[in-house]
Design a protein around this motif. Structure first.
Motif, PDB file in Angstrom:
ATOM      1  N   GLY A  23      -1.302  28.942 -11.667  1.00  0.00           N
ATOM      2  CA  GLY A  23      -1.695  28.538 -12.882  1.00  0.00           C
ATOM      3  C   GLY A  23      -1.113  27.365 -13.415  1.00  0.00           C
ATOM      4  O   GLY A  23      -1.417  27.127 -14.682  1.00  0.00           O
ATOM      5  N   ALA A  24      -0.419  26.463 -12.725  1.00  0.00           N
ATOM      6  CA  ALA A  24      -0.008  25.251 -13.241  1.00  0.00           C
ATOM      7  C   ALA A  24      -1.233  24.071 -13.333  1.00  0.00           C
ATOM      8  O   ALA A  24      -2.450  24.313 -12.759  1.00  0.00           O
ATOM      9  CB  ALA A  24       1.089  24.628 -12.215  1.00  0.00           C
ATOM     10  N   SER A  25      -0.978  23.346 -14.289  1.00  0.00           N
ATOM     11  CA  SER A  25      -2.044  22.114 -14.242  1.00  0.00           C
ATOM     12  C   SER A  25      -1.555  20.836 -13.539  1.00  0.00           C
ATOM     13  O   SER A  25      -0.489  20.276 -13.831  1.00  0.00           O
ATOM     14  CB  SER A  25      -2.374  21.686 -15.590  1.00  0.00           C
ATOM     15  N   GLN A  37       3.172  24.170   2.536  1.00  0.00           N
ATOM     16  CA  GLN A  37       2.842  25.326   3.472  1.00  0.00           C
ATOM     17  C   GLN A  37       3.105  26.460   2.534  1.00  0.00           C
ATOM     18  O   GLN A  37       4.180  26.578   2.059  1.00  0.00           O
ATOM     19  CB  GLN A  37       3.710  25.329   4.729  1.00  0.00           C
ATOM     20  N   ARG A  38       2.380  27.314   2.564  1.00  0.00           N
ATOM     21  CA  ARG A  38       2.713  28.868   1.872  1.00  0.00           C
ATOM     22  C   ARG A  38       2.976  28.474   0.575  1.00  0.00           C
ATOM     23  O   ARG A  38       3.691  29.605  -0.100  1.00  0.00           O
ATOM     24  CB  ARG A  38       4.030  29.424   2.554  1.00  0.00           C
ATOM     25  N   THR A  39       2.393  27.547  -0.240  1.00  0.00           N
ATOM     26  CA  THR A  39       2.798  27.412  -1.413  1.00  0.00           C
ATOM     27  C   THR A  39       1.673  28.070  -2.470  1.00  0.00           C
ATOM     28  O   THR A  39       0.655  28.202  -2.019  1.00  0.00           O
ATOM     29  CB  THR A  39       2.633  25.748  -1.926  1.00  0.00           C
ATOM     30  N   ASP A  40       2.139  28.754  -3.280  1.00  0.00           N
ATOM     31  CA  ASP A  40       1.071  29.273  -4.362  1.00  0.00           C
ATOM     32  C   ASP A  40       0.667  28.373  -5.483  1.00  0.00           C
ATOM     33  O   ASP A  40       1.370  28.050  -6.213  1.00  0.00           O
ATOM     34  CB  ASP A  40       1.948  30.595  -5.127  1.00  0.00           C
ATOM     35  N   LEU A  41      -0.587  28.248  -4.951  1.00  0.00           N
ATOM     36  CA  LEU A  41      -1.465  27.208  -5.914  1.00  0.00           C
ATOM     37  C   LEU A  41      -2.711  28.194  -6.611  1.00  0.00           C
ATOM     38  O   LEU A  41      -3.579  27.438  -6.800  1.00  0.00           O
ATOM     39  CB  LEU A  41      -1.924  26.112  -5.249  1.00  0.00           C
ATOM     40  N   SER A  42      -2.468  29.356  -6.611  1.00  0.00           N
ATOM     41  CA  SER A  42      -3.699  30.240  -7.201  1.00  0.00           C
ATOM     42  C   SER A  42      -3.970  29.876  -8.493  1.00  0.00           C
ATOM     43  O   SER A  42      -2.871  29.538  -9.298  1.00  0.00           O
ATOM     44  CB  SER A  42      -3.299  31.704  -6.936  1.00  0.00           C
ATOM     45  N   ASN A  60      -1.680  29.734  -0.651  1.00  0.00           N
ATOM     46  CA  ASN A  60      -2.518  30.299  -1.578  1.00  0.00           C
ATOM     47  C   ASN A  60      -3.524  29.421  -2.320  1.00  0.00           C
ATOM     48  O   ASN A  60      -2.841  29.103  -3.572  1.00  0.00           O
ATOM     49  CB  ASN A  60      -1.721  31.603  -2.364  1.00  0.00           C
ATOM     50  N   LEU A  61      -4.651  29.349  -2.372  1.00  0.00           N
ATOM     51  CA  LEU A  61      -5.345  28.325  -3.287  1.00  0.00           C
ATOM     52  C   LEU A  61      -6.526  29.363  -3.995  1.00  0.00           C
ATOM     53  O   LEU A  61      -7.740  28.839  -4.341  1.00  0.00           O
ATOM     54  CB  LEU A  61      -6.067  27.258  -2.546  1.00  0.00           C
ATOM     55  N   GLN A  62      -6.334  30.709  -4.057  1.00  0.00           N
ATOM     56  CA  GLN A  62      -7.366  31.468  -4.429  1.00  0.00           C
ATOM     57  C   GLN A  62      -7.601  31.165  -6.169  1.00  0.00           C
ATOM     58  O   GLN A  62      -6.807  30.984  -6.736  1.00  0.00           O
ATOM     59  CB  GLN A  62      -6.934  32.858  -4.539  1.00  0.00           C
ATOM     60  N   GLU A  63      -8.793  31.113  -6.239  1.00  0.00           N
ATOM     61  CA  GLU A  63      -9.277  30.806  -7.740  1.00  0.00           C
ATOM     62  C   GLU A  63      -8.856  29.437  -8.269  1.00  0.00           C
ATOM     63  O   GLU A  63      -8.869  29.161  -9.342  1.00  0.00           O
ATOM     64  CB  GLU A  63      -9.205  31.916  -8.513  1.00  0.00           C
ATOM     65  N   ALA A  64      -8.375  28.233  -7.156  1.00  0.00           N
ATOM     66  CA  ALA A  64      -7.984  27.110  -7.858  1.00  0.00           C
ATOM     67  C   ALA A  64      -9.252  26.170  -7.944  1.00  0.00           C
ATOM     68  O   ALA A  64      -9.996  26.363  -7.171  1.00  0.00           O
ATOM     69  CB  ALA A  64      -7.137  26.468  -6.726  1.00  0.00           C
ATOM     70  N   ASP A  65      -9.169  25.414  -9.146  1.00  0.00           N
ATOM     71  CA  ASP A  65     -10.285  24.401  -9.144  1.00  0.00           C
ATOM     72  C   ASP A  65      -9.886  23.010  -8.687  1.00  0.00           C
ATOM     73  O   ASP A  65      -8.960  22.379  -9.058  1.00  0.00           O
ATOM     74  CB  ASP A  65     -10.423  24.204 -10.606  1.00  0.00           C
ATOM     75  N   LEU A  81      -8.732  30.333   0.448  1.00  0.00           N
ATOM     76  CA  LEU A  81      -9.553  29.722  -0.648  1.00  0.00           C
ATOM     77  C   LEU A  81     -10.471  30.711  -1.402  1.00  0.00           C
ATOM     78  O   LEU A  81     -11.656  30.060  -2.008  1.00  0.00           O
ATOM     79  CB  LEU A  81     -10.283  28.660  -0.170  1.00  0.00           C
ATOM     80  N   LYS A  82     -10.261  31.931  -1.294  1.00  0.00           N
ATOM     81  CA  LYS A  82     -11.192  32.818  -1.893  1.00  0.00           C
ATOM     82  C   LYS A  82     -11.360  32.382  -3.232  1.00  0.00           C
ATOM     83  O   LYS A  82     -10.468  32.301  -4.215  1.00  0.00           O
ATOM     84  CB  LYS A  82     -10.712  34.245  -1.762  1.00  0.00           C
ATOM     85  N   GLY A  83     -12.688  32.277  -3.825  1.00  0.00           N
ATOM     86  CA  GLY A  83     -13.149  32.064  -5.026  1.00  0.00           C
ATOM     87  C   GLY A  83     -12.544  30.625  -5.835  1.00  0.00           C
ATOM     88  O   GLY A  83     -12.893  30.299  -6.798  1.00  0.00           O
ATOM     89  N   ALA A  84     -12.208  29.906  -4.803  1.00  0.00           N
ATOM     90  CA  ALA A  84     -12.046  28.241  -5.227  1.00  0.00           C
ATOM     91  C   ALA A  84     -13.176  27.574  -5.664  1.00  0.00           C
ATOM     92  O   ALA A  84     -14.018  27.797  -5.084  1.00  0.00           O
ATOM     93  CB  ALA A  84     -11.175  27.723  -3.945  1.00  0.00           C
ATOM     94  N   ILE A  85     -12.894  26.798  -6.514  1.00  0.00           N
ATOM     95  CA  ILE A  85     -13.933  25.555  -6.908  1.00  0.00           C
ATOM     96  C   ILE A  85     -13.855  24.364  -6.038  1.00  0.00           C
ATOM     97  O   ILE A  85     -12.600  23.795  -6.337  1.00  0.00           O
ATOM     98  CB  ILE A  85     -14.047  25.707  -8.407  1.00  0.00           C
ATOM     99  N   LEU A  86     -14.914  23.854  -5.391  1.00  0.00           N
ATOM    100  CA  LEU A  86     -14.501  22.736  -4.495  1.00  0.00           C
ATOM    101  C   LEU A  86     -15.627  21.882  -4.735  1.00  0.00           C
ATOM    102  O   LEU A  86     -16.396  21.307  -3.725  1.00  0.00           O
ATOM    103  CB  LEU A  86     -14.524  23.159  -3.004  1.00  0.00           C
TER     104      LEU A  86
END
Length: 122
Positions: A23-25, A37-42, A60-65, A81-86
């Motif tokens: 949730g960070a910007s 590695q293994r960082t939460d970037l969801s 974890n890049l789930q739903e990351a933009d 990368l589930k639901g990620a915006i690439l």
């Protein structure tokens, strides 16, 4: 650092493995050669980031933009990368082996040549 605003920061070659950044910007941050590695970037704002040659294995890049992100030569193996915006992301020469790309938006992304054997793109 969950939910923090770290926009425009420089974290080149930093070791942020196992960090909780969901949730960070991180808009327009540089993370060239960083270890994530293994960082939460969801659900993180990673638009316009420069992550060339970063190690994002099992992150974890789930739903990351990641729109317009530079990921050339990055190791993204096993990442979620589930639901990620690439949109318009540059992922040339990235290692995507075992990455999960279900429901990811890839319009305009530059993906090849890359190693994506056994990645799930459904």
């Amino acid at each position: 650092m969950r939910g923090s605003d770290l926009s425009y920061g420089n974290f080149d070659n930093a070791d942020l493995s196992n960090a909780k950044l969901g949730g960070a910007s991180l808009y327009a941050v540089t993370l060239r050669g960083a270890r994530l590695q293994r960082t939460d970037l969801s659900r993180t704002d990673l638009r316009d980031t420069k992550m060339d040659h970063a190690v994002l294995s099992f992150a974890n890049l789930q739903e990351a933009d990641l729109s317009s992100a530079k990921l050339g030569g990055a190791n993204i193996s096993g990442a979620n990368l589930k639901g990620a915006i690439l949109l318009d992301a540059d992922m040339k020469n990235a290692d995507l082996r075992g990455a999960f790309l279900g429901s990811a938006l890839l319009r305009g992304a530059e993906i090849g040549p890359t190693d994506c054997l056994a990645s799930d793109r459904t």
